[in-house]
Design a protein around this motif. Structure first.
Motif, mmCIF file in Angstrom:
data_model
loop_
_atom_site.group_PDB
_atom_site.id
_atom_site.type_symbol
_atom_site.label_atom_id
_atom_site.label_comp_id
_atom_site.label_asym_id
_atom_site.label_seq_id
_atom_site.Cartn_x
_atom_site.Cartn_y
_atom_site.Cartn_z
ATOM 1 N N LEU A 1 52.788 48.838 43.518
ATOM 2 C CA LEU A 1 51.795 48.090 43.460
ATOM 3 C C LEU A 1 50.618 48.464 43.226
ATOM 4 O O LEU A 1 50.457 49.569 44.214
ATOM 5 C CB LEU A 1 51.841 46.879 44.510
ATOM 6 N N VAL A 2 50.406 47.972 41.807
ATOM 7 C CA VAL A 2 48.768 49.138 42.207
ATOM 8 C C VAL A 2 47.151 48.943 41.985
ATOM 9 O O VAL A 2 47.544 47.033 41.350
ATOM 10 C CB VAL A 2 49.342 50.565 40.833
ATOM 11 N N ALA A 3 46.420 49.792 41.412
ATOM 12 C CA ALA A 3 45.283 49.055 41.008
ATOM 13 C C ALA A 3 45.579 48.532 39.676
ATOM 14 O O ALA A 3 46.729 50.232 39.007
ATOM 15 C CB ALA A 3 43.770 49.261 41.320
ATOM 16 N N LEU A 4 44.219 48.302 38.973
ATOM 17 C CA LEU A 4 44.254 48.399 37.491
ATOM 18 C C LEU A 4 44.430 49.608 37.602
ATOM 19 O O LEU A 4 44.141 50.322 36.059
ATOM 20 C CB LEU A 4 43.121 47.279 37.225
ATOM 21 N N ARG A 5 43.276 49.971 37.318
ATOM 22 C CA ARG A 5 42.895 52.231 37.026
ATOM 23 C C ARG A 5 43.861 52.939 37.027
ATOM 24 O O ARG A 5 44.081 54.344 36.379
ATOM 25 C CB ARG A 5 41.656 52.646 38.206
ATOM 26 N N ASP A 6 45.129 52.340 38.577
ATOM 27 C CA ASP A 6 46.228 53.263 38.237
ATOM 28 C C ASP A 6 46.942 53.332 36.958
ATOM 29 O O ASP A 6 47.914 54.032 36.123
ATOM 30 C CB ASP A 6 47.148 53.234 39.314
ATOM 31 N N LEU A 7 46.823 52.221 36.282
ATOM 32 C CA LEU A 7 47.631 51.352 34.716
ATOM 33 C C LEU A 7 46.835 52.130 34.117
ATOM 34 O O LEU A 7 47.597 52.764 32.933
ATOM 35 C CB LEU A 7 47.670 50.000 34.998
ATOM 36 N N ALA B 1 49.956 46.193 38.425
ATOM 37 C CA ALA B 1 48.756 45.639 38.870
ATOM 38 C C ALA B 1 48.442 44.372 39.535
ATOM 39 O O ALA B 1 48.694 43.652 38.689
ATOM 40 C CB ALA B 1 47.744 46.786 38.050
ATOM 41 N N LEU B 2 47.493 44.901 40.979
ATOM 42 C CA LEU B 2 47.125 43.780 41.249
ATOM 43 C C LEU B 2 45.335 43.482 41.236
ATOM 44 O O LEU B 2 44.746 44.523 40.970
ATOM 45 C CB LEU B 2 47.091 43.652 42.774
ATOM 46 N N LYS B 3 45.299 42.316 40.786
ATOM 47 C CA LYS B 3 44.035 41.852 40.166
ATOM 48 C C LYS B 3 42.684 40.862 41.078
ATOM 49 O O LYS B 3 43.556 39.576 40.648
ATOM 50 C CB LYS B 3 43.395 42.205 38.194
ATOM 51 N N VAL B 4 42.125 41.121 41.473
ATOM 52 C CA VAL B 4 41.912 40.255 41.951
ATOM 53 C C VAL B 4 40.843 39.658 41.587
ATOM 54 O O VAL B 4 39.405 40.384 41.114
ATOM 55 C CB VAL B 4 41.762 40.627 44.187
ATOM 56 N N ASP B 5 40.821 38.139 41.737
ATOM 57 C CA ASP B 5 39.459 37.958 41.002
ATOM 58 C C ASP B 5 38.719 37.053 42.353
ATOM 59 O O ASP B 5 39.312 35.891 42.472
ATOM 60 C CB ASP B 5 39.731 36.591 40.506
ATOM 61 N N SER C 1 35.634 52.346 31.446
ATOM 62 C CA SER C 1 36.459 53.529 31.591
ATOM 63 C C SER C 1 38.114 51.909 30.922
ATOM 64 O O SER C 1 38.601 52.251 30.518
ATOM 65 C CB SER C 1 37.326 54.240 32.139
ATOM 66 N N HIS C 2 37.931 50.629 31.344
ATOM 67 C CA HIS C 2 38.950 49.476 31.153
ATOM 68 C C HIS C 2 38.476 48.488 31.147
ATOM 69 O O HIS C 2 37.985 48.824 32.704
ATOM 70 C CB HIS C 2 40.228 50.353 32.141
ATOM 71 N N ALA C 3 39.248 47.897 30.888
ATOM 72 C CA ALA C 3 38.880 46.147 30.978
ATOM 73 C C ALA C 3 40.069 45.126 31.146
ATOM 74 O O ALA C 3 40.895 45.603 31.254
ATOM 75 C CB ALA C 3 37.450 45.642 30.121
ATOM 76 N N GLN D 1 42.217 46.978 26.945
ATOM 77 C CA GLN D 1 42.358 45.674 27.754
ATOM 78 C C GLN D 1 43.874 45.979 28.406
ATOM 79 O O GLN D 1 44.547 46.640 27.871
ATOM 80 C CB GLN D 1 42.010 44.990 26.458
ATOM 81 N N LEU D 2 44.075 45.942 29.480
ATOM 82 C CA LEU D 2 45.009 45.485 30.347
ATOM 83 C C LEU D 2 45.327 43.668 30.659
ATOM 84 O O LEU D 2 44.551 43.288 31.953
ATOM 85 C CB LEU D 2 44.873 46.251 31.507
ATOM 86 N N PRO D 3 45.724 43.501 29.790
ATOM 87 C CA PRO D 3 45.356 42.052 30.160
ATOM 88 C C PRO D 3 46.699 41.438 31.459
ATOM 89 O O PRO D 3 47.835 42.387 31.501
ATOM 90 C CB PRO D 3 46.436 41.198 28.467
ATOM 91 N N THR D 4 46.086 40.124 32.163
ATOM 92 C CA THR D 4 46.779 39.637 32.980
ATOM 93 C C THR D 4 48.382 39.048 32.140
ATOM 94 O O THR D 4 47.701 38.392 30.931
ATOM 95 C CB THR D 4 46.594 38.120 33.214
#
Length: 303
Positions: free
Chosen positions: A262-268, A4-8, A168-170, A192-195
């Motif tokens: 390669l997915v978004a957090l919601r997919d995970l 999952a790719l998380k863009v800050d 729904s998730h963080a 929690q979906l941690p880095t």
């Protein structure tokens, strides 16, 4: 395997310049991602107070802050007024969502949150999170479903609010696998979906790692299938979306070759069986290459 790719997105410049470049690269590579936006004023210049924090100046010298963020950004909130990101960039933010990417909340005021939330009281914390939630709903016309804290900085009330505000998730923590957080014995019903991987700025300048070979360090960490089946990688609009964009493109190509989707957090999050998700304490600790402390996935909570 999912990565999952998380863009800050921390700054006004990162929103204006870095986000469109990342959207273009992600679309060309058919990659999903979650964009987490700073939605209030850009007060990046006020981070100068961190000069007195142990290890901060060493990190600044390693990662060329001026080159990545720009001199003008480093004056916002001090010599220059801080632009309101959510107001000025609302159309662009909606465009990211319209392009099919998951969007969510990073914070209201990045520097204010990152530098103060550890010792803030419940009222201050609630006000900051509500400001961000209200602005998100104003921009997108719907409540946010995902939260990822600036600098992985949280406190007990902030953890509670991830549940109470309806996320729904963080992804507010660093760790190894998805979990249900426990803070001071209190279970928070927001997974929690941690880095799970280090960021580029944590690696560059350490043990001979440069902008030219930093991707090799990350790829070595993802070469074998992760023990828990997934990774979360945090990137920044101000780094991978700008000067380090070629590095990010190399990573995308290589991760696909390694077999990752390669997915978004919601997919995970959609793959999680919430009733059986392990519960872990959330603790404050250090990460190599980063100054100060941040929120970490602690031991499993068995009570």
């Amino acid at each position: 395997m999912k990565l999952a790719l998380k863009v800050d997105v921390d700054t006004y410049r990162g929103t204006l310049e870095g986000v469109p470049r990342l959207v273009d690269v992600l679309r060309r590579n058919r990659a999903g991602a979650t964009f987490l936006f700073s939605l209030g004023p850009d007060h990046t210049g006020r981070a100068i107070k961190r000069a007195f924090r142990p290890g901060f100046m060493k990190k600044v010298s390693r990662t060329s802050v001026v080159a990545h963020y720009g001199l003008k950004t480093l004056m916002y909130g001090t010599l220059l007024p801080g632009p309101d990101i959510g107001k000025r960039c609302a159309d662009m933010l909606r465009g990211v969502h319209d392009d099919g990417f998951e969007t969510g909340i990073h914070c209201w005021d990045h520097v204010k949150w990152q530098d103060n939330v550890e010792h803030a009281d419940a009222a201050w914390t609630g006000e900051q999170m509500q400001l961000a939630a209200d602005r998100y709903a104003e921009v997108f016309g719907t409540p946010a479903k995902v939260h990822g804290a600036a600098g992985w900085q949280m406190n007990a009330q902030a953890m509670r609010l991830t549940q109470r505000l309806g996320f729904s998730h963080a992804s507010d923590t660093r760790g190894t696998h998805p979990f249900m957080p426990v803070q001071n014995g209190e279970i928070v019903l927001c997974p929690q979906l941690p880095t799970t991987l280090p960021t580029l700025d944590e690696l560059i300048g350490i043990d001979g790692t440069t902008e030219d070979n930093v991707h090799e360090k990350l790829l070595a960490l993802t070469a074998r299938p992760p023990a828990h089946g997934s990774h979360v990688y945090t990137l920044h609009a101000e780094l991978e979306g700008m000067k380090l964009l070629p590095v990010f493109e190399r990573l995308l190509t290589a991760w696909r070759e390694q077999g990752y989707e390669l997915v978004a957090l919601r997919d995970l999050a959609a793959t999680l069986d919430l009733p059986s998700l392990p519960r872990h304490e959330v603790l404050r600790g250090e990460i190599p290459g980063r100054s100060g402390t941040l929120m970490l996935q602690g031991p499993e909570f068995l009570a």
